[in-house]
Design a protein around this motif. Sequence first.
Motif, mmCIF file in Angstrom:
data_model
loop_
_atom_site.group_PDB
_atom_site.id
_atom_site.type_symbol
_atom_site.label_atom_id
_atom_site.label_comp_id
_atom_site.label_asym_id
_atom_site.label_seq_id
_atom_site.Cartn_x
_atom_site.Cartn_y
_atom_site.Cartn_z
ATOM 1 N N ASP A 83 0.850 -1.195 0.000
ATOM 2 C CA ASP A 83 0.000 0.000 0.000
ATOM 3 C C ASP A 83 0.883 1.242 0.000
ATOM 4 O OD1 ASP A 83 -2.086 1.841 0.307
ATOM 5 O OD2 ASP A 83 -1.972 1.711 2.487
ATOM 6 N N GLU A 84 1.224 1.747 -1.064
ATOM 7 C CA GLU A 84 0.699 1.574 -2.389
ATOM 8 C C GLU A 84 1.829 1.575 -3.391
ATOM 9 O OE1 GLU A 84 -1.040 5.314 -4.701
ATOM 10 O OE2 GLU A 84 -1.542 5.462 -2.571
ATOM 11 N N ILE A 85 1.493 1.327 -4.641
ATOM 12 C CA ILE A 85 2.469 1.437 -5.722
ATOM 13 C C ILE A 85 2.108 2.715 -6.455
ATOM 14 C CG2 ILE A 85 3.456 0.335 -7.755
ATOM 15 C CD1 ILE A 85 2.300 -2.342 -6.651
ATOM 16 N N GLY A 86 2.638 3.831 -5.961
ATOM 17 C CA GLY A 86 2.283 5.141 -6.497
ATOM 18 C C GLY A 86 3.508 5.989 -6.776
ATOM 19 N N ARG A 87 3.270 7.226 -7.118
ATOM 20 C CA ARG A 87 4.363 8.134 -7.501
ATOM 21 C C ARG A 87 5.395 8.325 -6.391
ATOM 22 N NH1 ARG A 87 3.099 9.327 -12.239
ATOM 23 N NH2 ARG A 87 1.024 9.834 -12.926
ATOM 24 N N MET A 88 4.935 8.535 -5.169
ATOM 25 C CA MET A 88 5.876 8.760 -4.073
ATOM 26 C C MET A 88 6.790 7.551 -3.897
ATOM 27 S SD MET A 88 3.691 10.583 -1.078
ATOM 28 C CE MET A 88 2.830 12.122 -1.347
#
Length: 165
Positions: A83-88
């Motif tokens: 949680d999660e595979i995102g930009r950050m």
Amino acid sequence: MKVPVTGFYTKELRSGNSRTGFDVFSLNNNKHAPLARILPDQNYSHNQFIHKVGNYVVDLPSFENIALPSLSIQDNKSVMIIDEIGRMELFSKKFESRVKDVFKNQDVIILATIPNKGKPITLVETLKKLPTAVLIEVDFQNRDILLDKISTSIKNTYDKINKNL
């Protein structure tokens, strides 16, 4: 039967009605650390921060110290939470590489969150196309009823994997 769980989750930090940042929490050892914080006061130059998303500065070393060990596959018969595979998170090339490795393991059930708004992210788009991917959009109306649905799905998949071993 209890299902072994590994991985990490993120939690937003709030001060009053304002979001001030995010922390990352390991499910392996209960450790946590900053993931991102809102940019400090205006005395700082925005250019001095290498990793930023919107108003947030990403603390990459802190994130990696918690997230990377949490993504170690200790038991092929487990569920991994990402949680999660995102930009950050994807500022970390080590994290990106580890996520790719985790998704190659067919004996680990992965419950991952991904952003559904904004510019597409190459890795996320690739993962969404995997034949084993099941996408569930969480919204305000369904968020309270999804826990049972997801838990049952994971338990059934876990039982199926264990029967094949």
